[in-house]
Design an enzyme around this catalytic site. Structure first.
Site, PDB file in Angstrom:
ATOM      1  N   ARG A   1       9.471   2.102 -11.002  1.00  0.00           N
ATOM      2  CA  ARG A   1       8.511   2.422 -12.061  1.00  0.00           C
ATOM      3  C   ARG A   1       9.257   3.157 -13.180  1.00  0.00           C
ATOM      4  O   ARG A   1       9.810   4.233 -12.953  1.00  0.00           O
ATOM      5  CB  ARG A   1       7.377   3.301 -11.495  1.00  0.00           C
ATOM      6  CG  ARG A   1       6.382   3.693 -12.548  1.00  0.00           C
ATOM      7  CD  ARG A   1       5.233   4.572 -12.045  1.00  0.00           C
ATOM      8  NE  ARG A   1       4.554   5.049 -13.240  1.00  0.00           N
ATOM      9  CZ  ARG A   1       4.024   6.247 -13.404  1.00  0.00           C
ATOM     10  NH1 ARG A   1       4.033   7.118 -12.406  1.00  0.00           N
ATOM     11  NH2 ARG A   1       3.463   6.594 -14.544  1.00  0.00           N
TER      12      ARG A   1
ATOM     13  N   HIS B   1       4.242   6.963 -21.507  1.00  0.00           N
ATOM     14  CA  HIS B   1       4.482   8.166 -20.701  1.00  0.00           C
ATOM     15  C   HIS B   1       4.787   9.313 -21.674  1.00  0.00           C
ATOM     16  O   HIS B   1       5.875   9.889 -21.661  1.00  0.00           O
ATOM     17  CB  HIS B   1       5.620   7.919 -19.706  1.00  0.00           C
ATOM     18  CG  HIS B   1       5.618   8.840 -18.517  1.00  0.00           C
ATOM     19  ND1 HIS B   1       5.524   8.404 -17.224  1.00  0.00           N
ATOM     20  CD2 HIS B   1       5.707  10.185 -18.424  1.00  0.00           C
ATOM     21  CE1 HIS B   1       5.563   9.437 -16.387  1.00  0.00           C
ATOM     22  NE2 HIS B   1       5.676  10.537 -17.103  1.00  0.00           N
TER      23      HIS B   1
ATOM     24  N   GLU C   1      -1.157   9.654 -16.607  1.00  0.00           N
ATOM     25  CA  GLU C   1      -1.831  10.948 -16.478  1.00  0.00           C
ATOM     26  C   GLU C   1      -2.497  11.433 -17.763  1.00  0.00           C
ATOM     27  O   GLU C   1      -2.113  12.481 -18.312  1.00  0.00           O
ATOM     28  CB  GLU C   1      -0.830  12.016 -16.019  1.00  0.00           C
ATOM     29  CG  GLU C   1      -0.209  11.755 -14.677  1.00  0.00           C
ATOM     30  CD  GLU C   1       0.673  12.927 -14.211  1.00  0.00           C
ATOM     31  OE1 GLU C   1       0.971  13.824 -15.014  1.00  0.00           O
ATOM     32  OE2 GLU C   1       1.038  12.941 -13.030  1.00  0.00           O
TER      33      GLU C   1
ATOM     34  N   ASN D   1      -1.335   9.855  -9.090  1.00  0.00           N
ATOM     35  CA  ASN D   1      -0.182  10.748  -8.938  1.00  0.00           C
ATOM     36  C   ASN D   1      -0.704  11.998  -8.256  1.00  0.00           C
ATOM     37  O   ASN D   1      -1.692  12.585  -8.715  1.00  0.00           O
ATOM     38  CB  ASN D   1       0.400  11.162 -10.291  1.00  0.00           C
ATOM     39  CG  ASN D   1       1.082  10.003 -11.011  1.00  0.00           C
ATOM     40  OD1 ASN D   1       1.217   8.912 -10.460  1.00  0.00           O
ATOM     41  ND2 ASN D   1       1.509  10.239 -12.234  1.00  0.00           N
TER      42      ASN D   1
ATOM     43  N   TYR E   1       0.517  15.783  -6.351  1.00  0.00           N
ATOM     44  CA  TYR E   1       1.570  16.733  -5.983  1.00  0.00           C
ATOM     45  C   TYR E   1       1.056  17.937  -5.210  1.00  0.00           C
ATOM     46  O   TYR E   1       1.676  18.375  -4.265  1.00  0.00           O
ATOM     47  CB  TYR E   1       2.280  17.255  -7.243  1.00  0.00           C
ATOM     48  CG  TYR E   1       3.106  16.229  -7.968  1.00  0.00           C
ATOM     49  CD1 TYR E   1       4.426  15.997  -7.597  1.00  0.00           C
ATOM     50  CD2 TYR E   1       2.572  15.494  -9.025  1.00  0.00           C
ATOM     51  CE1 TYR E   1       5.204  15.061  -8.270  1.00  0.00           C
ATOM     52  CE2 TYR E   1       3.341  14.552  -9.705  1.00  0.00           C
ATOM     53  CZ  TYR E   1       4.648  14.334  -9.316  1.00  0.00           C
ATOM     54  OH  TYR E   1       5.409  13.406  -9.974  1.00  0.00           O
TER      55      TYR E   1
ATOM     56  N   GLU F   1       3.064   8.486  -8.074  1.00  0.00           N
ATOM     57  CA  GLU F   1       4.033   9.592  -8.107  1.00  0.00           C
ATOM     58  C   GLU F   1       3.706  10.568  -6.991  1.00  0.00           C
ATOM     59  O   GLU F   1       2.534  10.901  -6.768  1.00  0.00           O
ATOM     60  CB  GLU F   1       3.972  10.395  -9.423  1.00  0.00           C
ATOM     61  CG  GLU F   1       4.687   9.800 -10.579  1.00  0.00           C
ATOM     62  CD  GLU F   1       4.569  10.644 -11.853  1.00  0.00           C
ATOM     63  OE1 GLU F   1       4.536  11.890 -11.761  1.00  0.00           O
ATOM     64  OE2 GLU F   1       4.503  10.035 -12.924  1.00  0.00           O
TER      65      GLU F   1
END
Ligand code: PNW
Length: 521
Positions: free
Chosen positions: A96, A141, A186, A326, A328, A398
């Site tokens: 990606r 991005h 995002e 994504n 985290y 991600e």
């Protein structure tokens, strides 16, 4: 596959894990990610124009750790062959990466396409395909052409048409070879950090207006690009396209605060998903009410949160081929107490919903201030999404771990292992249709406000060497083994940080020792 003895042994030793198959479903894909501004460098080569990140890092060095910028970064503009080789060494199915709008279309508009920019991405795509690696391309991005920022950027409603023109260009140039597209990375993080607290380019502080306009326009821009692909390119190229949403898992500090916690979810996951993925479309109604109340509290005569017309709701609804997330880290949520001060997003949240965010004391800290380790969050988030939008095809676009350096990175290995374990549980126990997983990041790179201080790479990059030497970390070897085995049943370093005490946490230690015992049996 677990053997009969193993199941018996498991039954004696532990609980839920007994029946977890450590292999990933057939067809499950692994990948690794990067983005243009964070790795490419060559910020003013050839006819490339300035992006908002070039401009921000040059004009506000004090806002970035070490006054860093992406002028050279990993120099992937020159070292793209080495990047492909690294991706190949990992054995991933896809890479990606993102296309830089100002590199490809320096004016921001389709009146002029850069030959140099066009060829750069051609080389990258063809080089990957030659090694059997699928390109998964993010169209945006965060590196908007500065010229478009000067016209209002993501707060100008016309940006949705500018993005549409950009989309037509990239589909026309690369659609024959790129089969998976991400429109925007995002939008939540981008809109909050660019327009709410102003910590990211273009650094504008307009929490009550700018953030919401950005929210609406990113989703409309995505929807227009999706419809363009669907109407004009899909029949020729048979690809898939969606956006990527960032998600914190939110949990209540104490019982009785579940409602406010759900509102916090709707304010991040919901605000960026509901218009696209829900059956009815439009904003989540709880958010429309909460933000209207908030505008009133702040003295505005009507809600600042932009309404949607019927046409806009219809335009956005259903514009996806998969759900890309994504993920985290997590936050705990509680109602704020009177007079309490709010910090900035995403460490704290605040005035929007009158809530206070924090981290559980057992979640380990990392090198990034916003990041605490709570692997069960990824599973719970997937279940939340499935509950709200159905059992779509989910991809993790991600997931990765920030360290402060070193080739020996047991914490990153533990993080990847524990998150993959939770994904396996989501698939096997909860029946969530997760089909792919992506590690952020292929290599250390420009980590936005953290500059080069925080390192997410599977490959270490020596930013002092002219060739930006890349060296695999222990985690790169570990990830390669997992991919090759198509299973978590692979050896890894036997020491690890303190296990977290939250969620289903039996654990990783138990899991590891169980595997050992199975092998001995
Ligand atoms: C994502 N936060 O950004 C981006 O997609 C990547 O470009 C980035 O390098 C990666 O995650 C790691 O940070 C985020 O503060 C940046 O909550 C900041 C936050 C979240 C995501």
């Amino acid at each position: 596959m677990l053997t009969l003895q193993a199941v018996v042994l498991c039954a004696i030793v532990t609980t839920a894990w007994c029946f977890v198959d450590l292999s990933f479903p057939p067809g499950f894909k692994f990948g690794v990610a990067s983005s243009a501004y964070q790795v490419e460098g060559a910020w003013n080569i050839s006819d490339k124009s300035e992006s908002i990140w070039d401009h921000f890092s040059h004009t506000h060095p004090e806002r970035i750790a070490g006054a860093a910028h992406g002028d050279v970064a990993c120099d992937s503009y020159r070292h793209w062959k080495r990047d492909i080789q690294m991706v190949h060494e990992l054995g991933v199915h896809f890479y990606r990466f993102s296309i830089s709008w100002p590199r490809l279309m320096p004016t921001g508009f389709p009146n002029y396409i850069s030959e140099d920019g066009k060829q750069y991405y051609n080389k990258l795509i063809d080089g990957l395909l030659a090694k059997g690696i699928q390109p998964l391309v993010t169209m945006y991005h965060w590196d908007l052409p500065q010229r478009l920022q000067e016209l209002g950027g993501w707060t100008n409603p016309l940006v949705t048409d500018w993005f549409l023109d950009y989309a037509r260009t990239v589909f026309s140039l690369y659609g024959d070879r790129v089969k998976t597209w991400i429109t925007i990375n995002e939008p939540l993080v981008m809109c909050e950090m660019s327009y709410n607290d102003g910590s990211m380019a273009p650094g504008i502080i307009s929490p009550e207006v700018g953030t919401y306009l950005c929210n609406k326009h990113t989703l409309l821009a995505h929807a227009k690009a999706w419809r363009l692909y669907d109407n004009e390119f899909r029949h020729k190229y048979h690809g898939e396209i969606s956006l990527v949403n960032h998600m914190f898992w939110y949990e209540a500090v104490m019982s009785g605060e579940e409602e406010i916690t759900e509102l916090a979810q709707e304010n991040s996951a919901g605000r960026y998903s509901h218009p696209i993925f829900s059956k009815e479309g439009g904003w989540p109604s709880s958010i429309v009410d909460a933000l209207a109340l908030n505008s009133k509290r702040q003295g505005y005569p009507k809600s600042n949160f932009p309404s949607l017309t019927k046409e806009e709701i219809e335009l956005m609804k259903g514009t996806y081929d998969f759900y890309a997330m994504n993920h985290y880290t997590s936050r705990q949520v509680r109602k704020s107490k009177g007079g309490e001060k709010f910090g900035s997003w995403p460490i704290n949240d605040g005035p929007d919903l009158d809530i206070k965010l924090s981290a559980h004391h057992s979640w380990a800290r990392t090198a990034a201030s916003w990041f605490y380790v709570n692997p069960p969050g990824i599973r719970k988030q997937l279940v939340w999404l499935r509950k709200h939008y159905g059992n779509l095809k989910f991809i993790i676009a991600e997931n990765g771990y920030p360290s402060s350096g070193g080739k020996h990175d047991p914490d990153r290995i533990a993080y990847l292992h524990d998150n993959l374990e939770q994904i396996l549980l989501a698939i096997q126990e909860d029946g969530v249709n997760v089909t792919a997983y992506t590690v952020w990041s292929l290599m250390d790179n420009f980590e936005w406000m953290d500059g080069y201080k925080t390192k997410f790479g599977l490959f270490e990059v020596d930013f002092n060497s002219p060739e930006r030497k890349r060296t695999p970390r222990a985690s790169a070897h570990y990830y390669r083994k997992v991919i090759k085995a198509h299973s978590l049943d692979v050896p890894r370093p036997h020491y690890r940080p303190e296990p977290s005490s939250s969620g289903i946490n039996l654990p990783s230690l138990t899991l590891f020792s169980t595997i050992l015992l199975i092998k001995l049996f």
